[in-house]
Design a protein around this motif. Structure first.
Motif, PDB file in Angstrom:
ATOM      1  N   UNK A 147       0.831  -1.205   0.000  1.00 32.10           N
ATOM      2  CA  UNK A 147       0.000   0.000   0.000  1.00 32.10           C
ATOM      3  C   UNK A 147       0.865   1.254   0.000  1.00 32.10           C
ATOM      4  N   UNK A 148       1.975   1.214   0.740  1.00 35.04           N
ATOM      5  CA  UNK A 148       2.820   2.394   0.870  1.00 35.04           C
ATOM      6  C   UNK A 148       3.468   2.792  -0.446  1.00 35.04           C
ATOM      7  N   UNK A 149       3.725   1.812  -1.319  1.00 34.85           N
ATOM      8  CA  UNK A 149       4.312   2.148  -2.626  1.00 34.85           C
ATOM      9  C   UNK A 149       3.442   3.163  -3.358  1.00 34.85           C
ATOM     10  N   UNK A 150       2.136   2.940  -3.345  1.00 35.39           N
ATOM     11  CA  UNK A 150       1.219   3.850  -4.035  1.00 35.39           C
ATOM     12  C   UNK A 150       1.261   5.243  -3.420  1.00 35.39           C
ATOM     13  N   UNK A 151       1.347   5.313  -2.085  1.00 38.76           N
ATOM     14  CA  UNK A 151       1.415   6.620  -1.426  1.00 38.76           C
ATOM     15  C   UNK A 151       2.737   7.310  -1.721  1.00 38.76           C
ATOM     16  N   UNK A 152       3.833   6.557  -1.737  1.00 39.30           N
ATOM     17  CA  UNK A 152       5.153   7.150  -1.951  1.00 39.30           C
ATOM     18  C   UNK A 152       5.277   7.806  -3.314  1.00 39.30           C
ATOM     19  N   UNK A 153       4.680   7.211  -4.345  1.00 41.62           N
ATOM     20  CA  UNK A 153       4.805   7.755  -5.698  1.00 41.62           C
ATOM     21  C   UNK A 153       3.613   8.624  -6.079  1.00 41.62           C
ATOM     22  N   UNK A 154       2.714   8.877  -5.119  1.00 42.44           N
ATOM     23  CA  UNK A 154       1.518   9.696  -5.371  1.00 42.44           C
ATOM     24  C   UNK A 154       0.746   9.128  -6.565  1.00 42.44           C
ATOM     25  N   UNK A 155       0.386   7.861  -6.464  1.00 48.13           N
ATOM     26  CA  UNK A 155      -0.198   7.139  -7.597  1.00 48.13           C
ATOM     27  C   UNK A 155      -1.561   7.689  -7.995  1.00 48.13           C
ATOM     28  N   UNK A 156      -1.886   7.524  -9.265  1.00 52.62           N
ATOM     29  CA  UNK A 156      -3.213   7.849  -9.782  1.00 52.62           C
ATOM     30  C   UNK A 156      -4.136   6.637  -9.750  1.00 52.62           C
ATOM     31  N   UNK A 157      -3.540   5.438  -9.690  1.00 54.05           N
ATOM     32  CA  UNK A 157      -4.337   4.216  -9.721  1.00 54.05           C
ATOM     33  C   UNK A 157      -3.511   3.074  -9.148  1.00 54.05           C
TER      34      UNK A 157
END
Length: 403
Positions: A235-245
């Motif tokens: 989950x943190x990967x998505x937050x770290x890169x400010x993911x769109x999806x």
């Protein structure tokens, strides 16, 4: 997007009007590491009594409670950032009209060895709230920590949604693909010995290739090798890169029913998010700050839930043309990797390893290309339908009452 602009406008109100609620400002958050010890320094404009403690749960955390404060950290206007040492990431929010909180996600178990306040190093400087952490084994961490035994998943969602999450403007969308399982966790097993961890990784790599070939996306895999990652790390990967999806890829198995066959897409259970919203609002002081925060909570949860469901629906439309779907293929579960309401997220079950036809397809490069081509087309269609300024977005939120 219209809703994002509205949320940004509300955030602006909070930042501009925060002086009405507190003269105190949080001006910086920084970290230092020496040996195994991590030092956290929160710089404030005024001296402050604070309390630091750790919480054990689905996401292990260090919590720092302090008097109501305005967030004034340059470059981190969204109220969240990345950590260092034993800290993975952090976020700020107001508990009420009288208290504020900084929550630090722990990279590994840790215990607090000291907490104190330092006066400014020079005239006109900031006060420094200092917390020192040392690594700890899980037993020591558990013994020293509290645990939110009520609420569970709902509490964690409610806490996470406090931080407004808006991906930055950029030329290409950022897609995070999570290949389920890995390393010592093989996942489901097939009739002929196929491991879920292997087929999910191959599918993730194929989908990355197809998405990157369009030239419209930057793609990040949570894992690109056969390694184990915790659910929180994914989950943190998505937050770290400010993911769109965020798209988590899995394969199912029901050994007792070899006839179960087809793909399905999961989104987070609506009831869990609704209860999380209610929990986030319970007991809030009836102040302007609390009212504004409650609007943010409602908008953030509703927006991300709607976006996740919209992506699931359009994804299934394209998957139906590439192969068989499970009965009632849009399903809802409380999967951990879907709980972060900041990023639209779905979990794709590509098929059943317990079904001989699905297992053969999951091991076939040609079948994998077809299925991932359908996913890539679904991603394209989702963003085309969503738009940044399109009428579809305005129409979908036209029914939200102004308050």
């Amino acid at each position: 997007m219209q809703v994002q602009r509205f949320i940004s406008a509300i955030v602006g109100v909070i930042l501009l009007s925060s002086g009405a609620f507190a003269d105190q400002q949080v001006r910086d958050v920084r970290f230092g590491v020496e040996g195994g010890r991590t030092r956290i320094v929160i710089e404030t404009s005024e001296p402050a009594d604070f309390r630091a403690f750790t919480l054990e749960g689905p996401s292990d955390r260090l919590v720092v409670d302090l008097p109501a404060s305005a967030w004034a950290v340059r470059g981190l206007e969204a109220g969240e950032g990345l950590g260092y040492g034993l800290i993975d990431a952090f976020r700020f929010f107001n508990n009420s009209a009288t208290t504020s909180r900084v929550v630090f996600e722990l990279e590994d178990p840790a215990i607090i060895v000291s907490q104190f306040v330092l006066d400014p190093a020079s005239a006109g400087g900031n006060y420094r709230l200092v917390v020192d952490l040392d690594p700890a084994n899980p037993a020591a961490f558990s013994s020293a920590s509290g645990f939110e035994r009520t609420g569970g998943l709902e509490s964690l969602i409610a806490e996470r949604v406090e931080a407004v999450y808006t991906p930055p403007a950029r030329d290409r969308r950022v897609i995070v693909i999570d290949a389920g399982h890995g390393g010592h966790d093989p996942g489901a097993s097939g009739r002929n010995g196929t491991n879920e961890r292997d087929v999910t990784l191959e599918a993730a790599r194929e989908l990355r290739r197809q998405l990157e070939n369009t030239g419209r996306y930057d793609v990040v895999l949570t894992r690109d090798t056969d390694v184990f990652l915790t659910l929180q790390q994914r989950v943190q990967v998505a937050a770290d890169v400010r993911a769109d999806l965020f798209l988590s890829i899995h394969a199912d198995s029901v050994p007792t029913n070899p006839n179960a066959q087809g793909a399905a897409v999961y989104t987070l259970n609506d009831r869990a998010e609704n209860r999380a919203r209610d929990r986030a609002m319970q007991g809030a002081d009836r102040s302007r700050q609390a009212d504004v925060n409650n609007i943010l909570v409602s908008l953030e949860l509703r927006e991300k839930r709607n976006q996740s469901s919209a992506f699931a629906d359009v994804l299934l439309q394209h998957l139906s043309a590439s192969g068989r779907l499970l009965t009632n293929p849009h399903r809802q579960e409380n999967f951990y990797v879907l709980l972060d309401s900041r990023v639209p997220a779905v979990l794709l079950e590509m098929g059943f390893l317990s079904n001989s036809t699905d297992e053969a397809n999951l091991n076939s490069a040609a079948a994998r290309r077809r299925q991932m081509a359908a996913v890539q087309q679904g991603v394209d269609a989702y963003f085309a339908g969503r738009g940044d300024d399109g009428e579809a977005e305005q129409q979908r939120f036209a029914g939200i009452p102004a308050r």
